[in-house]
Enzyme design. Structure first.
Site, mmCIF file in Angstrom:
data_model
loop_
_atom_site.group_PDB
_atom_site.id
_atom_site.type_symbol
_atom_site.label_atom_id
_atom_site.label_comp_id
_atom_site.label_asym_id
_atom_site.label_seq_id
_atom_site.Cartn_x
_atom_site.Cartn_y
_atom_site.Cartn_z
ATOM 1 N N LYS A 1 -64.885 19.259 35.671
ATOM 2 C CA LYS A 1 -65.275 18.768 34.352
ATOM 3 C C LYS A 1 -66.718 18.269 34.382
ATOM 4 C CE LYS A 1 -65.214 14.552 31.916
ATOM 5 N NZ LYS A 1 -64.657 13.513 31.059
ATOM 6 N N ASP B 1 -66.699 18.572 28.670
ATOM 7 C CA ASP B 1 -65.986 17.522 27.922
ATOM 8 C C ASP B 1 -66.979 16.609 27.226
ATOM 9 O OD1 ASP B 1 -63.983 15.857 26.985
ATOM 10 O OD2 ASP B 1 -63.789 14.753 28.868
ATOM 11 N N LYS C 1 -66.702 15.929 23.847
ATOM 12 C CA LYS C 1 -65.951 15.269 22.771
ATOM 13 C C LYS C 1 -66.748 15.163 21.474
ATOM 14 C CE LYS C 1 -63.206 12.371 25.911
ATOM 15 N NZ LYS C 1 -63.898 12.508 27.192
ATOM 16 N N ASP D 1 -68.679 15.047 14.526
ATOM 17 C CA ASP D 1 -69.849 14.939 13.644
ATOM 18 C C ASP D 1 -69.522 15.742 12.391
ATOM 19 O OD1 ASP D 1 -72.568 14.728 12.689
ATOM 20 O OD2 ASP D 1 -73.205 14.463 14.767
ATOM 21 N N THR E 1 -57.144 7.889 26.490
ATOM 22 C CA THR E 1 -56.150 7.299 27.397
ATOM 23 C C THR E 1 -56.522 5.879 27.810
ATOM 24 O OG1 THR E 1 -57.267 8.568 29.124
ATOM 25 C CG2 THR E 1 -55.155 9.401 28.349
ATOM 26 N N ARG F 1 -62.205 9.286 39.219
ATOM 27 C CA ARG F 1 -62.505 8.326 40.287
ATOM 28 C C ARG F 1 -61.568 8.360 41.491
ATOM 29 N NH1 ARG F 1 -63.123 3.882 35.702
ATOM 30 N NH2 ARG F 1 -61.586 5.350 34.892
HETATM 31 O O1 C5P Z 1 -61.820 8.396 36.702
HETATM 32 P P1 C5P Z 1 -60.679 8.832 35.824
HETATM 33 O O2 C5P Z 1 -59.635 9.646 36.542
HETATM 34 O O3 C5P Z 1 -60.103 7.726 35.001
HETATM 35 O O4 C5P Z 1 -61.394 9.865 34.833
HETATM 36 C C1 C5P Z 1 -60.758 10.436 33.755
HETATM 37 C C2 C5P Z 1 -61.667 11.446 33.136
HETATM 38 O O5 C5P Z 1 -61.006 11.958 31.993
HETATM 39 C C3 C5P Z 1 -63.003 10.904 32.663
HETATM 40 O O6 C5P Z 1 -63.951 11.923 32.941
HETATM 41 C C4 C5P Z 1 -62.841 10.710 31.170
HETATM 42 O O7 C5P Z 1 -64.008 10.965 30.438
HETATM 43 C C5 C5P Z 1 -61.810 11.778 30.841
HETATM 44 N N1 C5P Z 1 -61.013 11.522 29.642
HETATM 45 C C6 C5P Z 1 -60.191 10.416 29.499
HETATM 46 N N2 C5P Z 1 -59.449 10.225 28.344
HETATM 47 C C7 C5P Z 1 -59.512 11.141 27.373
HETATM 48 C C8 C5P Z 1 -60.343 12.269 27.525
HETATM 49 C C9 C5P Z 1 -61.054 12.427 28.688
HETATM 50 O O8 C5P Z 1 -60.103 9.595 30.406
HETATM 51 N N3 C5P Z 1 -58.772 11.014 26.291
#
Ligand code: C5P
Length: 236
Positions: A33, A60, A62, A65, A123, A216
């Site tokens: 991503k 990604d 998002k 607009d 999330t 992460r």
């Molecule tokens: O580090 P972590 O596993 O929490 O990262 C989750 C990834 O998913 C991040 O890149 C974040 O931008 C993305 N994301 C998210 N919730 C969403 C859409 C994308 O956490 N609804």
């Protein structure tokens, strides 16, 4: 049921560490991503470099607009060769339909169509974060995510981004062909960080998620390749 595909979120603020990790994950992980911070740091050449390395690229950014702007932005992402793009389903019908039109207009002959997914409810958000709701109605996060997913399907999006906790109910509401991508994925003992609606990879896989996004827990692990293998194993 098919195991979901693992997407590693290369959430870095420079191209070098992202490319370094990608070179180590090459051949192990199918998708990476590119999110806001990496795209702003590294620019539009990066998706092409990652594709040359053999990855499917999830851009990604998002988008949300006015329809004309989103149509043009999705067209640009399509020309860049992204395999999957995100917009906010909250942008509404006209914006979502414009995104689909932008993608379709920009496709070059023979180019596989990138998937357009609508973000439902981030999330990182929990029930208290919906307090802005007009009329002060504290709508259930899950109900809102399902409503947005149903709308996204009617508006011809390919799928949605939702938490693992909503996968089974959205799958039921939107059918087998609608793509579900779930971030906020954590092995049982992992740190949730700023995520609220987290889910284990095994649960998300069981409920029928198509893509699991993990950032992460892999990018900050002492041994990211080993961490990626653990997440792959957990999805079956
Ligand atoms: O580090 P972590 O596993 O929490 O990262 C989750 C990834 O998913 C991040 O890149 C974040 O931008 C993305 N994301 C998210 N919730 C969403 C859409 C994308 O956490 N609804």
């Amino acid at each position: 049921m098919k195991a979901p595909a693992l997407v590693v979120a290369l959430d870095f603020v420079e191209a070098a560490p992202a490319l370094d990790l990608a070179s180590r994950l090459r051949g192990i992980v199918p998708w990476v991503k590119v999110g806001l911070e990496l795209f702003l740091a590294a620019g539009k050449e990066l998706p092409a470099r990652l594709k040359d390395m053999g990855f499917h690229v999830f851009l990604d950014l998002k988008f949300m607009d006015i329809p004309n702007t989103v149509r043009a932005a999705v067209a640009q992402g399509t020309r860049m060769g992204a395999d999957m793009l995100t917009i906010h389903a909250l942008g509404g019908r006209v914006m979502c339909e414009a995104a689909v039109a932008g993608r379709d207009q920009a496709l070059s002959p023979g180019q596989p169509s990138p998937l357009i997914l609508g973000v439902t409810v981030l999330t990182s958000m929990g029930a208290g974060d919906l307090a802005w709701n007009p009329g002060g109605v504290d709508q259930d996060v899950r109900d809102l995510a399902v409503d947005l997913a149903r709308s996204a399907k009617n508006w011809k999006l390919d799928g949605v981004v939702c938490s693992g906790r909503e996968v089974s109910v959205i799958r039921q509401a939107c059918g087998a062909d609608f793509r579900l991508l779930t971030p906020g994925i954590r092995l049982p003992d992992a740190d949730a960080g700023d995520q609220t609606r987290v889910c284990t990879p095994a649960q998300a896989a069981r409920d029928g998620s198509d893509f699991l996004v993990v950032g992460r827990p892999i990018t900050r692990a002492a041994d990211p390749v080993n961490a990626a293998r653990m997440y792959l194993e957990a999805t079956g």
